[in-house]
Design an enzyme around this catalytic site. Structure first.
Site, mmCIF file in Angstrom:
data_model
loop_
_atom_site.group_PDB
_atom_site.id
_atom_site.type_symbol
_atom_site.label_atom_id
_atom_site.label_comp_id
_atom_site.label_asym_id
_atom_site.label_seq_id
_atom_site.Cartn_x
_atom_site.Cartn_y
_atom_site.Cartn_z
ATOM 1 N N TRP A 183 55.102 30.788 69.571
ATOM 2 C CA TRP A 183 53.763 30.447 69.081
ATOM 3 C C TRP A 183 52.905 30.024 70.336
ATOM 4 C CZ3 TRP A 183 51.028 25.621 68.875
ATOM 5 C CH2 TRP A 183 49.568 25.890 68.433
ATOM 6 N N GLU A 224 55.043 34.101 65.951
ATOM 7 C CA GLU A 224 53.895 33.396 64.891
ATOM 8 C C GLU A 224 52.555 33.663 65.329
ATOM 9 O OE1 GLU A 224 54.750 29.158 64.700
ATOM 10 O OE2 GLU A 224 53.560 28.812 63.009
ATOM 11 N N LYS A 226 48.531 33.106 64.031
ATOM 12 C CA LYS A 226 47.685 32.075 63.377
ATOM 13 C C LYS A 226 46.227 32.530 63.294
ATOM 14 C CE LYS A 226 46.556 27.231 64.499
ATOM 15 N NZ LYS A 226 47.230 25.982 64.750
ATOM 16 N N ASP A 257 53.350 31.634 58.956
ATOM 17 C CA ASP A 257 53.119 30.100 58.702
ATOM 18 C C ASP A 257 52.088 30.156 57.575
ATOM 19 O OD1 ASP A 257 51.875 27.285 58.735
ATOM 20 O OD2 ASP A 257 53.009 27.027 60.693
ATOM 21 N N HIS A 260 48.342 29.437 58.307
ATOM 22 C CA HIS A 260 47.806 30.329 59.217
ATOM 23 C C HIS A 260 46.923 31.729 58.915
ATOM 24 C CE1 HIS A 260 50.505 28.495 62.752
ATOM 25 N NE2 HIS A 260 49.814 27.644 62.222
ATOM 26 N N HIS A 284 57.263 29.430 58.564
ATOM 27 C CA HIS A 284 57.136 28.348 58.464
ATOM 28 C C HIS A 284 56.474 27.510 57.359
ATOM 29 C CE1 HIS A 284 56.880 27.551 63.185
ATOM 30 N NE2 HIS A 284 58.118 27.575 62.805
ATOM 31 N N ASP A 292 44.420 24.101 58.461
ATOM 32 C CA ASP A 292 45.893 24.051 58.875
ATOM 33 C C ASP A 292 46.555 22.389 59.220
ATOM 34 O OD1 ASP A 292 48.391 24.838 59.510
ATOM 35 O OD2 ASP A 292 47.927 25.291 61.642
ATOM 36 N N ASP A 294 48.853 20.771 58.326
ATOM 37 C CA ASP A 294 50.238 20.370 58.173
ATOM 38 C C ASP A 294 50.553 19.253 57.404
ATOM 39 O OD1 ASP A 294 51.602 22.526 60.024
ATOM 40 O OD2 ASP A 294 50.085 21.962 61.311
ATOM 41 N N ASP A 324 57.506 23.140 58.879
ATOM 42 C CA ASP A 324 56.537 22.797 59.874
ATOM 43 C C ASP A 324 55.410 22.051 59.481
ATOM 44 O OD1 ASP A 324 55.165 22.641 62.145
ATOM 45 O OD2 ASP A 324 54.457 24.878 62.064
HETATM 46 C C1 RNT Z 1 51.019 25.357 65.180
HETATM 47 C C2 RNT Z 1 52.010 26.166 64.627
HETATM 48 C C3 RNT Z 1 53.382 25.906 65.300
HETATM 49 C C4 RNT Z 1 53.527 24.340 65.640
HETATM 50 C C5 RNT Z 1 54.759 24.170 66.024
HETATM 51 C C6 RNT Z 1 54.779 22.670 66.640
HETATM 52 O O1 RNT Z 1 49.716 25.818 64.269
HETATM 53 O O2 RNT Z 1 52.242 26.144 63.308
HETATM 54 O O3 RNT Z 1 54.629 26.524 64.762
HETATM 55 O O4 RNT Z 1 53.324 23.843 64.377
HETATM 56 O O5 RNT Z 1 55.378 24.941 67.148
HETATM 57 ZN ZN ZN Z 2 54.174 26.825 62.383
#
Ligand code: RNT
Ligand code: ZN
Length: 417
Positions: A183, A224, A226, A257, A260, A284, A292, A294, A324
């Site tokens: 990523w 990955e 985004k 993810d 994203h 993820h 985003d 998290d 994640d």
């Molecule tokens: C970031 C991505 C990525 C990170 C990690 C730490 O938006 O989701 O996967 O969260 O690599």
């Molecule tokens: Zn991620």
């Protein structure tokens, strides 16, 4: 196995054609990769003070792990309360150096992860790996592999290649295939004049990394995508289309993810198409609140729907499932455990859903039955099956695990500052 509460639940699910014993077995044997970075707010061990790359960990709850020993101790505590098969997901900035072998990201070697390998082997865990394309002075103007600066790109290409070797080493030592996830945060705050060239450079850099070669028996490589990052709002080089097309054309595993995408997009809805055209996919699992962000994964509609889609597409063994998220505002070990247990619950719930029956209603256009049964199944005694799963894994069911974590906080975490 004579718990009458479980036996009762088993009978209720059996009436829907579901075998709770095999659901428990599958939910326990499916590995979920636990991200090391919840333990220290994505800081790593290079002495980084600030997290960049468009991601942010907010909060200042005391007790974050400050070094490898503390992070491993916290992981052990978390793992002791997580039912089911686990893997550990490492980031390159979690390399463990001694006084004689410090190395920059572009010169990382398997030996810098030896302690992690030992940690994994002793516990029978697999390891996954992530090159770290953020929180580093060679990220120039928010760009890494797509930078117009040849030196910057070359540095990160070397980092990518180093990461392939580390992932292969993980697999050789643990005997378990390693997923290496790429990523890159590359993007722009303002509206770009040129959207094409950065993507062309990103593709070229990735090609250079892949040209170094890697052992497909040992590792899978995922990419990955985004939609945007903080400070990089207007343009993301590794967009969904870029990453999907690149992965498809180079035999990589696409990684989604669920933080994203645009807010009304559902990753669950994307899974069938991805499984139709890819041998493997990667996820993820996270939770975004308005962006985003998290947040810790919860047993919520989105998580349930994602895991249901994986299960009903027959995709459990074709999907790399990883967590994640990173919340610095609460006890970090509790955050790990809560998210893992939520994801595992969502997997169990999916396996307990009579998907074939529901699909049959859909195919017969019997939408009344589909609606009625979909609603009734929601109040089937899921909790009793989850408790049985925990018992079989010799883990506490319900909130009993939290007492252990409060004790750990008082005895261990509170001594950190
Ligand atoms: C970031 C991505 C990525 C990170 C990690 C730490 O938006 O989701 O996967 O969260 O690599
Ligand atoms: Zn991620």
């Amino acid at each position: 196995m004579n718990n009458p509460i479980y036996e009762n639940a088993k009978a209720i699910y059996a009436a829907y054609g579901i075998d709770t014993d095999s659901a428990i077995e599958k939910a326990l044997s499916t590995p979920i990769s636990l991200h090391c970075w919840q333990g220290d707010d994505v800081k790593g061990f290079e002495g980084a003070r600030a997290l960049d790359g468009g991601i942010q960990a907010t909060g200042n709850y005391p007790g974050a792990a400050r070094n490898p020993e503390e992070l491993m101790a916290d992981l052990d505590k978390a793992l002791s309360l997580m039912p089911g098969a686990m893997r550990i997901n490492l980031h390159a900035n979690y390399a463990i150096f001694n006084d004689n072998n410090r190395a920059d990201r572009d010169a990382l070697l398997p030996e810098h992860f030896e302690k992690w390998v030992e940690f994994a082997i002793e516990r029978g865990l697999g390891l996954d790996f992530n090159p770290t394309f953020f929180s580093h002075p060679m990220v120039k103007d928010g760009l890494t592999l797509s930078s117009p600066d040849d030196e910057v790109r070359a540095f990160w290409v070397r980092h990518g290649i180093a990461s392939l070797r580390i992932g292969e080493y993980f697999a050789k030592r643990t005997g378990k295939k390693c997923l290496i996830n790429f990523w890159m945060p590359d993007g722009l705050k303002e509206i770009p004049a040129d959207r094409y060239s950065p993507r062309a450079r990103m593709a070229d850099s990735l090609d250079k990394i892949l040209a170094a070669g890697y052992d497909k028996e040992l590792v899978d490589i995922s990419l990955e995508s985004k939609v945007f990052g903080i400070g990089l709002e207007s343009y993301t080089v590794g967009s969904a289309e870029f990453c999907l097309a690149y992965s498809a054309s180079r035999g990589l595993v696409p990684l989604m993810d669920n933080g994203h995408y645009h807010p009304t997009e559902q990753v669950a809805d994307k899974i069938p198409s991805m499984l139709l055209f890819n041998d493997k996919i990667a996820l993820h699992v996270t939770r975004c609140v308005r962006w985003d962000s998290d947040h810790v994964v919860r047993y919520d509609d989105e998580t349930r729907e994602i895991l249901r889609e994986v299960v009903r597409c027959g995709g459990v063994d074709k999907t790399y499932i990883a967590l994640d998220y990173f919340d610095a505002s609460i006890n970090r070990v509790a955050a790990w455990i809560t998210g893992l247990r939520a994801a595992r619950k969502a997997l169990l719930n999916a396996l307990l859903t009579p998907e074939a029956l529901l699909a049959d209603y859909q195919n017969k256009a019997d939408y009344t039955s589909l609606l009625v049964i979909s609603e009734e199944i929601k109040t089937a005694p899921f909790g009793a099956v989850w408790e049985e799963l925990c018992a079989r894994a010799e883990m506490p069911a319900g909130a009993a695990w939290f007492e252990e974590i409060k004790k750990y906080e008082n005895e261990v975490l509170s001594a950190r500052n």
